[in-house]
Scaffold this active site. Structure first.
Site, PDB file in Angstrom:
ATOM      1  N   PRO A   2       1.094  -1.428   0.246  1.00 31.49           N
ATOM      2  CA  PRO A   2       0.007  -0.150  -0.037  1.00 31.49           C
ATOM      3  C   PRO A   2       0.875   0.920   0.103  1.00 31.49           C
ATOM      4  O   PRO A   2       2.005   1.248   0.622  1.00 31.49           O
ATOM      5  CB  PRO A   2      -0.842  -0.190   1.343  1.00 31.49           C
ATOM      6  CG  PRO A   2       0.207  -0.520   1.941  1.00 31.49           C
ATOM      7  CD  PRO A   2       1.065  -1.798   1.879  1.00 31.49           C
ATOM      8  N   GLU A   3       0.302   2.202  -1.157  1.00 27.14           N
ATOM      9  CA  GLU A   3       0.486   3.508  -0.472  1.00 27.14           C
ATOM     10  C   GLU A   3      -0.322   3.893  -0.571  1.00 27.14           C
ATOM     11  O   GLU A   3      -1.711   3.227  -0.734  1.00 27.14           O
ATOM     12  CB  GLU A   3       1.242   4.106  -1.512  1.00 27.14           C
ATOM     13  CG  GLU A   3       3.229   3.496  -1.653  1.00 27.14           C
ATOM     14  CD  GLU A   3       3.663   4.676  -2.713  1.00 27.14           C
ATOM     15  OE1 GLU A   3       3.571   5.701  -2.583  1.00 27.14           O
ATOM     16  OE2 GLU A   3       4.414   3.425  -3.218  1.00 27.14           O
ATOM     17  N   LYS A  61      -1.895   6.748   5.344  1.00 25.17           N
ATOM     18  CA  LYS A  61      -2.107   4.656   5.083  1.00 25.17           C
ATOM     19  C   LYS A  61      -2.568   3.943   6.019  1.00 25.17           C
ATOM     20  O   LYS A  61      -2.571   2.974   6.161  1.00 25.17           O
ATOM     21  CB  LYS A  61      -0.196   3.780   4.620  1.00 25.17           C
ATOM     22  CG  LYS A  61       0.496   5.021   3.117  1.00 25.17           C
ATOM     23  CD  LYS A  61       1.436   5.087   3.887  1.00 25.17           C
ATOM     24  CE  LYS A  61       2.034   5.714   2.811  1.00 25.17           C
ATOM     25  NZ  LYS A  61       4.313   5.709   2.914  1.00 25.17           N
ATOM     26  N   HIS A  94      -1.364 -16.798   3.404  1.00 25.00           N
ATOM     27  CA  HIS A  94      -0.847 -15.647   4.702  1.00 25.00           C
ATOM     28  C   HIS A  94      -1.585 -15.300   5.707  1.00 25.00           C
ATOM     29  O   HIS A  94      -1.538 -13.532   6.253  1.00 25.00           O
ATOM     30  CB  HIS A  94       0.311 -14.999   3.582  1.00 25.00           C
ATOM     31  CG  HIS A  94       1.143 -15.330   3.051  1.00 25.00           C
ATOM     32  ND1 HIS A  94       2.068 -15.954   3.965  1.00 25.00           N
ATOM     33  CD2 HIS A  94       1.670 -14.603   1.710  1.00 25.00           C
ATOM     34  CE1 HIS A  94       2.353 -15.795   2.744  1.00 25.00           C
ATOM     35  NE2 HIS A  94       2.521 -15.899   0.989  1.00 25.00           N
ATOM     36  N   ARG A 280      16.614   1.940   0.645  1.00 23.04           N
ATOM     37  CA  ARG A 280      15.695   1.440   0.029  1.00 23.04           C
ATOM     38  C   ARG A 280      16.576   1.715  -1.664  1.00 23.04           C
ATOM     39  O   ARG A 280      17.383   1.719  -1.921  1.00 23.04           O
ATOM     40  CB  ARG A 280      14.662   1.340  -0.162  1.00 23.04           C
ATOM     41  CG  ARG A 280      13.810   2.688   0.771  1.00 23.04           C
ATOM     42  CD  ARG A 280      12.448   3.393   0.712  1.00 23.04           C
ATOM     43  NE  ARG A 280      11.770   2.160   1.003  1.00 23.04           N
ATOM     44  CZ  ARG A 280      11.484   2.519   2.261  1.00 23.04           C
ATOM     45  NH1 ARG A 280      11.839   3.088   3.448  1.00 23.04           N
ATOM     46  NH2 ARG A 280      10.513   1.393   2.909  1.00 23.04           N
TER      47      ARG A 280
END
Length: 298
Positions: A2-3, A61, A94, A280
DNA sequence: CTTATGACCTGCAAGC
DNA sequence: TGCTTGCAGGTCATAA
């Protein structure tokens, strides 16, 4: 996954599926998914049993289920969180938590590969008295652990000029600031890179070196690129299926720089590069977004 | 106040 | 076929 656009897709879907329904039970398959750390998951079932979800709201978010007991169930998707509406008893891949309802309809399943996401039952706090987020019927109320998160561009009370002026005062560089959820929320690594490409600005430009006008433009690009993404990602939620693979659904095809290293820039034909940034990565076109010259300190 | 780093996790792809 | 390495959308705590 998610953004901001992805979080909003999840919020809308969760609202449609779960608002107005009364919780029958909460089963926590992995206790690491509920906060505060160390809490007995059984407390969740005790606190939530018989409580009705009135609506689903969001800031940046952070998503939360508003409850008729006056509290909320906060949800953050981390990197890989997904919400599903599940019909049968089978666990989805999951799956970490399942919430069932008294009407015995679809259950709410929270699945998360990496466990960076979490749920937290908590109080609501009045932050600034202004109408909050997508549901102005809940004036200024956000979960206690969300008080430091700024408004996002989808918020009716979002003020782009105020954000730009605030950015101008920051001692840091532009991408860092865009990722700082306390200034403007919702922007993550993908859309920061996309917005900076659209604005033709290098990620390491100092905020203070940019004009307020340019900063307004950058904020506008963030808003536009996330709006465009939302309009394309909003369709995949009915099945409650979200592409695990990032940048939800179809929008991944529209990305100009993120993940496009080695490919030609759509604007100038230069070769997109990926560089290490904040543990990142950052993506840019070296011709459209050249590295800033070292500033001469006066 | 700011930056930098690591921690939290799993799983997939690429390289050897 | 394994094994190792690097990488992935986020946030938070801590140290400097």
């Amino acid at each position: 996954m998610p953004e901001l656009p992805e979080a909003e897709v999840v919020r809308q879907g969760a609202h449609r599926w779960f608002a107005g329904r009364t919780i029958a039970d909460v089963v926590v398959h992995d206790r690491r998914i509920v906060r505060p750390v160390g809490i007995n998951p059984a407390h969740y079932a005790e606190a939530l049993r018989g409580v009705t979800i009135t609506s689903v709201s969001r800031r940046g978010k952070f998503i939360w289920f508003l409850l008729d007991d006056g509290c909320c169930l906060l949800l953050h998707l981390g990197m890989t969180g997904q919400v599903r509406a599940s019909e049968g008893p089978d666990l989805v891949r999951h799956e970490r938590l399942r919430c069932t309802f008294t009407d015995a309809g679809h259950a709410l399943c929270y699945a998360d590969q990496r466990l960076f996401g979490y749920l937290q039952y908590q109080e609501l706090v009045d932050v600034d008295g202004l109408p909050d987020g997508v549901f102005p019927d809940q004036p200024g109320l956000v979960p206690a652990s969300v008080t430091h998160i700024a408004r996002d561009p989808f918020d009716p009370a979002f003020d782009a000029l105020a954000v730009a002026r605030r950015l101008k005062t920051k001692k840091t560089t532009i991408k860092r600031a865009l990722l700082d959820q306390r200034i403007m929320s919702g922007v993550g690594n993908i859309y920061a890179d996309e917005a900076l490409w659209r604005a033709k600005v290098h990620y390491d430009r100092p905020c203070a070196a940019l004009t307020v006008k340019k900063l307004v433009e950058i904020v506008g690009h963030c808003t536009e690129v996330m709006t465009a993404s939302l309009s394309q990602g909003g369709t995949s939620f009915d099945a409650m299926y979200v592409n695990v693979n990032g940048a939800s659904g179809y929008f991944s095809r529209s990305l100009a720089v993120y993940g496009q290293q080695g490919k030609p820039c759509d604007r100038c034909g230069g070769t997109i590069v990926r560089e290490k940034f904040m543990n990142r990565s950052a993506h840019r076109c070296p011709r459209c977004q050249p590295r800033p010259r070292k500033r001469v300190v006066s």
